[in-house]
Design a protein around this motif. Sequence first.
Motif, PDB file in Angstrom:
ATOM      1  N   ALA A  79       5.536  51.063   1.336  1.00  0.00           N
ATOM      2  CA  ALA A  79       6.659  51.928   0.959  1.00  0.00           C
ATOM      3  C   ALA A  79       6.192  53.090   0.093  1.00  0.00           C
ATOM      4  CB  ALA A  79       7.731  51.117   0.230  1.00  0.00           C
ATOM      5  N   GLU A  80       5.223  52.838  -0.778  1.00  0.00           N
ATOM      6  CA  GLU A  80       4.711  53.908  -1.635  1.00  0.00           C
ATOM      7  C   GLU A  80       4.020  54.993  -0.808  1.00  0.00           C
ATOM      8  OE1 GLU A  80       4.154  50.641  -2.297  1.00  0.00           O
ATOM      9  OE2 GLU A  80       5.366  50.398  -4.092  1.00  0.00           O
ATOM     10  N   ILE A  81       3.251  54.570   0.199  1.00  0.00           N
ATOM     11  CA  ILE A  81       2.584  55.557   1.055  1.00  0.00           C
ATOM     12  C   ILE A  81       3.618  56.382   1.818  1.00  0.00           C
ATOM     13  CG2 ILE A  81       1.113  55.872   3.084  1.00  0.00           C
ATOM     14  CD1 ILE A  81      -0.478  53.438   2.180  1.00  0.00           C
ATOM     15  N   LEU A  82       4.605  55.722   2.402  1.00  0.00           N
ATOM     16  CA  LEU A  82       5.628  56.445   3.161  1.00  0.00           C
ATOM     17  C   LEU A  82       6.407  57.406   2.274  1.00  0.00           C
ATOM     18  CD1 LEU A  82       6.967  53.609   5.471  1.00  0.00           C
ATOM     19  CD2 LEU A  82       5.489  55.522   6.102  1.00  0.00           C
ATOM     20  N   SER A  83       6.744  56.973   1.073  1.00  0.00           N
ATOM     21  CA  SER A  83       7.467  57.843   0.147  1.00  0.00           C
ATOM     22  C   SER A  83       6.628  59.047  -0.254  1.00  0.00           C
ATOM     23  CB  SER A  83       7.878  57.068  -1.103  1.00  0.00           C
ATOM     24  OG  SER A  83       8.822  56.082  -0.781  1.00  0.00           O
ATOM     25  N   TYR A  84       5.344  58.829  -0.445  1.00  0.00           N
ATOM     26  CA  TYR A  84       4.446  59.915  -0.839  1.00  0.00           C
ATOM     27  C   TYR A  84       4.264  60.932   0.287  1.00  0.00           C
ATOM     28  CZ  TYR A  84       0.387  62.296  -2.787  1.00  0.00           C
ATOM     29  OH  TYR A  84      -0.476  63.242  -3.276  1.00  0.00           O
ATOM     30  N   LEU A  85       4.174  60.446   1.516  1.00  0.00           N
ATOM     31  CA  LEU A  85       3.885  61.322   2.648  1.00  0.00           C
ATOM     32  C   LEU A  85       5.093  62.016   3.241  1.00  0.00           C
ATOM     33  CD1 LEU A  85       1.262  59.168   4.559  1.00  0.00           C
ATOM     34  CD2 LEU A  85       0.844  61.164   3.115  1.00  0.00           C
ATOM     35  N   LYS A  86       6.282  61.544   2.941  1.00  0.00           N
ATOM     36  CA  LYS A  86       7.455  62.116   3.592  1.00  0.00           C
ATOM     37  C   LYS A  86       7.696  63.557   3.166  1.00  0.00           C
ATOM     38  CE  LYS A  86      11.389  61.292   0.721  1.00  0.00           C
ATOM     39  NZ  LYS A  86      12.779  61.373   0.930  1.00  0.00           N
ATOM     40  N   GLU A  87       8.223  64.330   4.075  1.00  0.00           N
ATOM     41  CA  GLU A  87       8.600  65.711   3.802  1.00  0.00           C
ATOM     42  C   GLU A  87       9.915  65.695   3.022  1.00  0.00           C
ATOM     43  OE1 GLU A  87       6.887  68.470   4.577  1.00  0.00           O
ATOM     44  OE2 GLU A  87       5.286  67.269   5.473  1.00  0.00           O
ATOM     45  N   PRO A  88      10.212  66.745   2.280  1.00  0.00           N
ATOM     46  CA  PRO A  88      11.446  66.770   1.486  1.00  0.00           C
ATOM     47  C   PRO A  88      12.724  66.569   2.312  1.00  0.00           C
ATOM     48  CG  PRO A  88      10.008  68.545   0.812  1.00  0.00           C
ATOM     49  CD  PRO A  88       9.384  67.905   2.029  1.00  0.00           C
ATOM     50  N   VAL A  89      12.720  66.959   3.584  1.00  0.00           N
ATOM     51  CA  VAL A  89      13.929  66.821   4.407  1.00  0.00           C
ATOM     52  C   VAL A  89      13.980  65.486   5.145  1.00  0.00           C
ATOM     53  CG1 VAL A  89      14.246  69.303   4.694  1.00  0.00           C
ATOM     54  CG2 VAL A  89      12.852  68.036   6.330  1.00  0.00           C
ATOM     55  N   ASP A  90      12.902  64.696   5.094  1.00  0.00           N
ATOM     56  CA  ASP A  90      12.884  63.398   5.763  1.00  0.00           C
ATOM     57  C   ASP A  90      13.752  62.400   5.004  1.00  0.00           C
ATOM     58  OD1 ASP A  90      11.130  64.337   7.631  1.00  0.00           O
ATOM     59  OD2 ASP A  90       9.354  63.458   6.685  1.00  0.00           O
ATOM     60  N   VAL A  91      14.346  61.470   5.751  1.00  0.00           N
ATOM     61  CA  VAL A  91      15.127  60.404   5.152  1.00  0.00           C
ATOM     62  C   VAL A  91      14.516  59.080   5.611  1.00  0.00           C
ATOM     63  CG1 VAL A  91      17.401  59.349   4.959  1.00  0.00           C
ATOM     64  CG2 VAL A  91      17.201  61.828   5.177  1.00  0.00           C
ATOM     65  N   LEU A  92      14.142  58.257   4.650  1.00  0.00           N
ATOM     66  CA  LEU A  92      13.541  56.965   4.967  1.00  0.00           C
ATOM     67  C   LEU A  92      14.623  55.916   5.186  1.00  0.00           C
ATOM     68  CD1 LEU A  92      10.630  57.129   2.398  1.00  0.00           C
ATOM     69  CD2 LEU A  92      10.506  57.520   4.851  1.00  0.00           C
ATOM     70  N   PRO A  93      14.344  54.870   5.960  1.00  0.00           N
ATOM     71  CA  PRO A  93      15.370  53.883   6.304  1.00  0.00           C
ATOM     72  C   PRO A  93      16.071  53.270   5.098  1.00  0.00           C
ATOM     73  CG  PRO A  93      13.376  53.479   7.569  1.00  0.00           C
ATOM     74  CD  PRO A  93      13.066  54.571   6.594  1.00  0.00           C
ATOM     75  N   TRP A  94      15.342  52.960   4.033  1.00  0.00           N
ATOM     76  CA  TRP A  94      15.991  52.337   2.883  1.00  0.00           C
ATOM     77  C   TRP A  94      16.877  53.324   2.137  1.00  0.00           C
ATOM     78  CZ3 TRP A  94      10.670  52.532   3.419  1.00  0.00           C
ATOM     79  CH2 TRP A  94      10.006  53.473   2.654  1.00  0.00           C
ATOM     80  N   GLU A  95      16.616  54.637   2.279  1.00  0.00           N
ATOM     81  CA  GLU A  95      17.506  55.623   1.684  1.00  0.00           C
ATOM     82  C   GLU A  95      18.835  55.656   2.426  1.00  0.00           C
ATOM     83  OE1 GLU A  95      14.985  59.022   1.958  1.00  0.00           O
ATOM     84  OE2 GLU A  95      14.139  58.696  -0.035  1.00  0.00           O
ATOM     85  N   VAL A  96      18.778  55.483   3.749  1.00  0.00           N
ATOM     86  CA  VAL A  96      20.004  55.423   4.548  1.00  0.00           C
ATOM     87  C   VAL A  96      20.797  54.173   4.164  1.00  0.00           C
ATOM     88  CG1 VAL A  96      20.925  55.183   6.882  1.00  0.00           C
ATOM     89  CG2 VAL A  96      19.009  56.712   6.464  1.00  0.00           C
ATOM     90  N   ALA A  97      20.124  53.036   4.044  1.00  0.00           N
ATOM     91  CA  ALA A  97      20.802  51.791   3.671  1.00  0.00           C
ATOM     92  C   ALA A  97      21.432  51.910   2.291  1.00  0.00           C
ATOM     93  CB  ALA A  97      19.816  50.627   3.709  1.00  0.00           C
ATOM     94  N   LYS A  98      20.758  52.528   1.354  1.00  0.00           N
ATOM     95  CA  LYS A  98      21.290  52.708   0.006  1.00  0.00           C
ATOM     96  C   LYS A  98      22.533  53.594   0.039  1.00  0.00           C
ATOM     97  CE  LYS A  98      20.036  54.715  -4.438  1.00  0.00           C
ATOM     98  NZ  LYS A  98      21.127  55.640  -4.482  1.00  0.00           N
TER      99      LYS A  98
END
Length: 93
Positions: free
Chosen positions: A54-73
């Motif tokens: 999760a830390e790697i994905l959060s670090y690599l994501k672009e500012p406009v990207d939405v990660l699955p746990w952000e959608v769930a939250k």
Amino acid sequence: SLVTGVQTCALPILGVVTKCDHWAANPELAAEWLRLAGCKKIFFTSAYTGEGIAEILSYLKEPVDVLPWEVAKAEYDKLGFGPGESEKHTLRI
């Protein structure tokens, strides 16, 4: 050379130490090697436990990207539990 090409890139060099949970692992030694190779940011991961992914994905994501746990939250908060309620519970993805 590859090192010269990487050094001229505008992005920082990342290192990933895998299998941190293995009985014979020495993640600190591996991290030191990566630092000596020029890595500015080092992640410690385990495919078995999922640690660090999760830390790697959060670090690599672009500012406009939405990660699955952000959608769930966002969905959890939208259901009327109120902003910040999701921090009180563990979300499992």
